[in-house]
Design an enzyme around this catalytic site. Structure first.
Site, PDB file in Angstrom:
ATOM      1  N   CYS A  40      13.363  11.344   6.296  1.00 12.70           N
ATOM      2  CA  CYS A  40      13.427  10.499   7.838  1.00 12.70           C
ATOM      3  C   CYS A  40      14.914  10.339   8.459  1.00 12.70           C
ATOM      4  O   CYS A  40      14.931  11.164   8.961  1.00 12.70           O
ATOM      5  CB  CYS A  40      12.971   9.097   7.401  1.00 12.70           C
ATOM      6  SG  CYS A  40      14.115   8.070   6.478  1.00 12.70           S
ATOM      7  N   GLU A  80       9.167  16.695  14.489  1.00 13.90           N
ATOM      8  CA  GLU A  80      10.475  16.738  12.893  1.00 13.90           C
ATOM      9  C   GLU A  80       9.283  16.929  11.839  1.00 13.90           C
ATOM     10  O   GLU A  80       8.213  17.301  12.217  1.00 13.90           O
ATOM     11  CB  GLU A  80      10.351  15.015  12.526  1.00 13.90           C
ATOM     12  CG  GLU A  80      10.790  14.733  11.607  1.00 13.90           C
ATOM     13  CD  GLU A  80      10.021  13.333  10.683  1.00 13.90           C
ATOM     14  OE1 GLU A  80       9.307  12.587  10.784  1.00 13.90           O
ATOM     15  OE2 GLU A  80      10.703  12.400  10.448  1.00 13.90           O
ATOM     16  N   LYS A 127       0.886  -1.217  -0.061  1.00 19.38           N
ATOM     17  CA  LYS A 127      -0.159   0.102  -0.173  1.00 19.38           C
ATOM     18  C   LYS A 127       1.298   0.953  -0.264  1.00 19.38           C
ATOM     19  O   LYS A 127       1.385   1.892   0.544  1.00 19.38           O
ATOM     20  CB  LYS A 127      -1.122  -0.140   1.031  1.00 19.38           C
ATOM     21  CG  LYS A 127      -1.543   1.164   0.957  1.00 19.38           C
ATOM     22  CD  LYS A 127      -2.413   2.063   1.516  1.00 19.38           C
ATOM     23  CE  LYS A 127      -1.564   3.063   2.708  1.00 19.38           C
ATOM     24  NZ  LYS A 127      -1.979   3.727   2.032  1.00 19.38           N
ATOM     25  N   GLU A 170       9.686   1.478  10.496  1.00 20.69           N
ATOM     26  CA  GLU A 170      11.212   2.448  10.493  1.00 20.69           C
ATOM     27  C   GLU A 170       9.916   4.027  10.173  1.00 20.69           C
ATOM     28  O   GLU A 170       9.111   4.227   9.814  1.00 20.69           O
ATOM     29  CB  GLU A 170      11.531   2.433   8.938  1.00 20.69           C
ATOM     30  CG  GLU A 170      12.428   1.124   8.918  1.00 20.69           C
ATOM     31  CD  GLU A 170      12.747   0.752   7.471  1.00 20.69           C
ATOM     32  OE1 GLU A 170      13.235   2.137   6.797  1.00 20.69           O
ATOM     33  OE2 GLU A 170      13.491  -0.546   7.566  1.00 20.69           O
TER      34      GLU A 170
HETATM   35  P1  NAD Z   1       2.503   8.630   7.488  1.00 19.17           P
HETATM   36  O1  NAD Z   1       3.202   7.901   8.897  1.00 19.17           O
HETATM   37  O2  NAD Z   1       1.679   9.186   7.329  1.00 19.17           O
HETATM   38  O3  NAD Z   1       2.131   7.680   6.216  1.00 19.17           O
HETATM   39  C1  NAD Z   1       2.898   6.590   5.512  1.00 19.17           C
HETATM   40  C2  NAD Z   1       2.480   4.987   5.592  1.00 19.17           C
HETATM   41  O4  NAD Z   1       1.187   4.865   6.163  1.00 19.17           O
HETATM   42  C3  NAD Z   1       1.071   5.973   3.893  1.00 19.17           C
HETATM   43  O5  NAD Z   1       0.872   4.947   3.191  1.00 19.17           O
HETATM   44  C4  NAD Z   1      -0.357   6.162   4.429  1.00 19.17           C
HETATM   45  O6  NAD Z   1      -1.140   6.151   4.140  1.00 19.17           O
HETATM   46  C5  NAD Z   1      -0.104   4.901   5.582  1.00 19.17           C
HETATM   47  N1  NAD Z   1      -1.136   5.030   6.646  1.00 19.17           N
HETATM   48  C6  NAD Z   1      -1.500   6.211   7.188  1.00 19.17           C
HETATM   49  N2  NAD Z   1      -2.401   5.543   8.177  1.00 19.17           N
HETATM   50  C7  NAD Z   1      -3.118   4.515   8.421  1.00 19.17           C
HETATM   51  C8  NAD Z   1      -3.706   3.550   9.808  1.00 19.17           C
HETATM   52  N3  NAD Z   1      -4.601   3.993   9.856  1.00 19.17           N
HETATM   53  N4  NAD Z   1      -3.410   2.492   8.983  1.00 19.17           N
HETATM   54  C9  NAD Z   1      -2.813   2.141   8.155  1.00 19.17           C
HETATM   55  N5  NAD Z   1      -1.615   1.794   7.349  1.00 19.17           N
HETATM   56  C10 NAD Z   1      -2.234   3.809   7.034  1.00 19.17           C
HETATM   57  O7  NAD Z   1       3.759   8.826   7.210  1.00 19.17           O
HETATM   58  P2  NAD Z   1       3.991   9.621   5.513  1.00 19.17           P
HETATM   59  O8  NAD Z   1       4.024  11.405   5.726  1.00 19.17           O
HETATM   60  O9  NAD Z   1       3.744   9.018   4.702  1.00 19.17           O
HETATM   61  O10 NAD Z   1       5.862   9.810   4.706  1.00 19.17           O
HETATM   62  C11 NAD Z   1       6.533  11.175   6.226  1.00 19.17           C
HETATM   63  C12 NAD Z   1       6.971  10.187   7.723  1.00 19.17           C
HETATM   64  O11 NAD Z   1       7.467   8.880   7.436  1.00 19.17           O
HETATM   65  C13 NAD Z   1       8.249  10.757   8.129  1.00 19.17           C
HETATM   66  O12 NAD Z   1       7.608  10.578   9.779  1.00 19.17           O
HETATM   67  C14 NAD Z   1       9.460  10.268   7.874  1.00 19.17           C
HETATM   68  O13 NAD Z   1      10.355  10.374   9.490  1.00 19.17           O
HETATM   69  C15 NAD Z   1       8.878   8.345   7.712  1.00 19.17           C
HETATM   70  N6  NAD Z   1      10.116   8.077   7.375  1.00 19.17           N
HETATM   71  C16 NAD Z   1      10.725   6.986   8.071  1.00 19.17           C
HETATM   72  C17 NAD Z   1      11.186   6.577   7.419  1.00 19.17           C
HETATM   73  C18 NAD Z   1      12.833   5.379   7.717  1.00 19.17           C
HETATM   74  O14 NAD Z   1      13.121   4.872   7.321  1.00 19.17           O
HETATM   75  N7  NAD Z   1      12.313   4.876   9.733  1.00 19.17           N
HETATM   76  C19 NAD Z   1      11.547   6.517   5.865  1.00 19.17           C
HETATM   77  C20 NAD Z   1      10.882   7.248   5.282  1.00 19.17           C
HETATM   78  C21 NAD Z   1       9.783   7.922   5.895  1.00 19.17           C
END
Ligand code: NAD
Length: 486
Positions: free
Chosen positions: A285, A379, A176, A251
């Site tokens: 991230c 962040e 997804k 992550e």
């Molecule tokens: P997000 O948490 O908003 O969304 C990530 C994914 O989760 C999306 O596909 C979203 O649709 C899905 N999602 C949201 N709510 C959900 C739920 N209740 N159930 C299941 N899936 C759900 O994150 P984002 O805004 O897309 O990405 C940015 C964040 O990701 C930042 O905090 C960044 O630090 C983190 N990130 C971490 C890493 C790592 O490797 N540590 C890498 C890249 C990004």
């Protein structure tokens, strides 16, 4: 005509008639670039059923390692052959600079498949003979069906890391992607089928997190969940995983310290500090978003950093000269700029000049007097660097660790005893000494504290995506107690 991104289940794109439609907006100019036909519980259920059927059929999970290697390498080659199309889509959809996507993200997507193809051909298994006369071997089987939930900030590079790991060890998987960045996955899924992934082994469901994502991670027939995204979402998904007692890796976010000591090569430290916070439009991230500088060198270092930040080429990410494009969405734009209110802004903190449309934030540099303020603790996830100063390495390490996050830490220092003390004291999953952003896929990657649960990469991905089975066989007859002999 607007492209409709629907879901890919059992080797076919799903008909869109009944589904909720969501617009996909380009951050470059706020035009609609696509729409999503959102998958609900019914489509997610079909994807899981198709994966379960494919797993039971065994065409992929029972295939010889050599065959899986061949298919994974073919996927990598097809990604390279189609790099222009993939990069163009990701650029238009995510607003990341074309040069960074073409040279790093798309190549990394190909490298992810190649890495795991190599890895599964070489990784040894455990066996023990010390407990005479028994031979104990640790066998590994695919877990089953992996739910992979990915973010928008590096869509292809991150989603393919999860997909390649799951597939290499024989699993079926359902991806997804973020609802903000579906565009680049349309060709990717087709290329994977073309490379020889059997129908049902890889599926994709498109839609919002609380709808499609929640249906996927809450499905009882999922065996393992790999999530990359924000910390709050990570908690939601952990609850779903815990409720169904499923394996889970997350992550999550970061607020990483970049410590610049006075014993550093300051020219390299300056170049790297800019790369660490401003590449990927500041949306990573791993960003070195809290820059800690020794107070003895701070004035000069910060002044040079500000000059370079003001020189960055902000622009349309499709232009190969562009160094910073727009942030992903209006919501992200508002959030990033909200941190500038009341802050000690040295440059930026406002809309980048010269753009009527699009979510362009001027590269921003702020100075903080205290590590406890939101600027240093939250962040921001945009082109926004915050400086703090310190006196002596002990204070730097204390400030660096004063954070709910612990994804990475950067250290610039040429004094070996200080380096050794710092790497020991820093509470982060990865410590980069005198280098920005170098990930070895063999090494475990993940975060301390609220930056994650578990690790991926090399052996960590194997542990995640396989079930261990211990088999013990005697090497010769041995005495067995004779019970019930009177
Ligand atoms: P997000 O948490 O908003 O969304 C990530 C994914 O989760 C999306 O596909 C979203 O649709 C899905 N999602 C949201 N709510 C959900 C739920 N209740 N159930 C299941 N899936 C759900 O994150 P984002 O805004 O897309 O990405 C940015 C964040 O990701 C930042 O905090 C960044 O630090 C983190 N990130 C971490 C890493 C790592 O490797 N540590 C890498 C890249 C990004």
């Amino acid at each position: 005509m607007i492209e409709t991104c629907t879901s890919y289940i059992a080797g076919q794109w799903v008909a869109v008639a009944q589904q909720e439609r969501l617009p996909v907006i380009s951050p470059i100019d706020e035009t609609q670039v696509a729409e999503i036909a959102e998958a609900g519980e019914a489509e997610v259920g079909r994807a899981v059923a198709a994966a379960r059927a494919a797993f039971a059929k065994g065409e992929w999970c029972n295939a010889p390692v050599g065959h899986r290697q061949q298919v994974l390498r073919r996927i990598a080659q097809l990604i390279r052959d189609n790099a222009d199309d993939l990069a163009e889509r990701e650029c238009r959809n995510a607003g990341l600079p074309m040069k960074q996507i073409r040279e790093r993200h798309v190549m990394r997507a190909a490298a992810n498949f190649e890495f795991f193809a190599d890895f599964i051909g070489q990784v040894p298994n455990e066996s023990y003979e010390q407990e005479a006369p028994f031979l104990t071997i640790v066998r590994r089987e695919p877990v089953g069906i992996a739910a992979l939930v990915a973010p928008w900030n590096a869509p292809l590079a991150l989603a393919t890391m999860e997909m390649a790991g799951a597939l290499a060890f024989g699993n079926c998987c359902i991806l997804k992607p973020s609802e903000l960045t579906p565009l680049e996955f349309v060709p990717l899924l087709e290329l994977m089928s073309e490379a020889g992934i059997p129908d049902g082994v890889v599926s994709l469901v498109n839609g919002r997190g609380p709808v499609t994502g929640a249906a996927l991670v809450g499905h009882p027939d999922i065996d393992v969940i790999a999530f990359i995204g924000g910390t709050e979402t990570g908690r939601h998904i952990a609850r779903a995983a815990g409720g169904n007692l499923k394996k889970y890796v997350a992550e999550l976010g970061g607020k990483s310290a970049n410590i610049i000591t006075k014993q550093a090569n300051l020219e390299r430290a300056l170049d790297a500090a800019l790369v660490s916070i401003f590449s990927n439009n500041g949306q990573q991230c791993l960003a070195g978003s809290r820059i800690l500088v020794d107070e003895e060198i701070a004035e000069d270092f910060i002044a040079k950093f500000v000059t370079r930040a003001e020189n960055l080429k902000v622009g349309d990410p499709r232009d190969p000269e562009t160094e910073i494009g727009p942030v992903i969405s209006k919501a992200q734009y508002d959030r990033v700029l909200s941190f500038a209110e009341g802050a000690d802004i040295l440059t930026g903190g406002k809309r980048a000049e010269g753009f009527d449309k699009g979510y362009y934030v001027a590269p921003t540099v702020a100075r903080a007097s205290d590590n406890s303020i939101p600027l240093c603790q939250e962040e921001i996830f945009g082109p926004f660097a915050t400086f703090l100063t310190f006196s002596g390495i002990d204070e730097a390490l204390e400030i660096a660790n004063q954070s709910e996050f612990g994804l990475v830490a950067y250290l610039w220092c040429d004094d070996m005893p200080t380096v050794m003390r710092a790497q020991d004291a820093l509470k982060a999953g990865t410590i980069w000494v005198n280098t920005p952003l170098a990930r070895d896929l063999r090494a475990p990657f993940g975060g301390y504290k609220n930056s994650g649960v578990g690790r991926t990469g090399g052996l960590s991905s194997r542990n995640l995506f396989t079930e261990e089975k211990v088999v013990t066989i005697p090497l010769r007859d041995f005495p067995i107690a004779k019970l019930g002999m009177g």
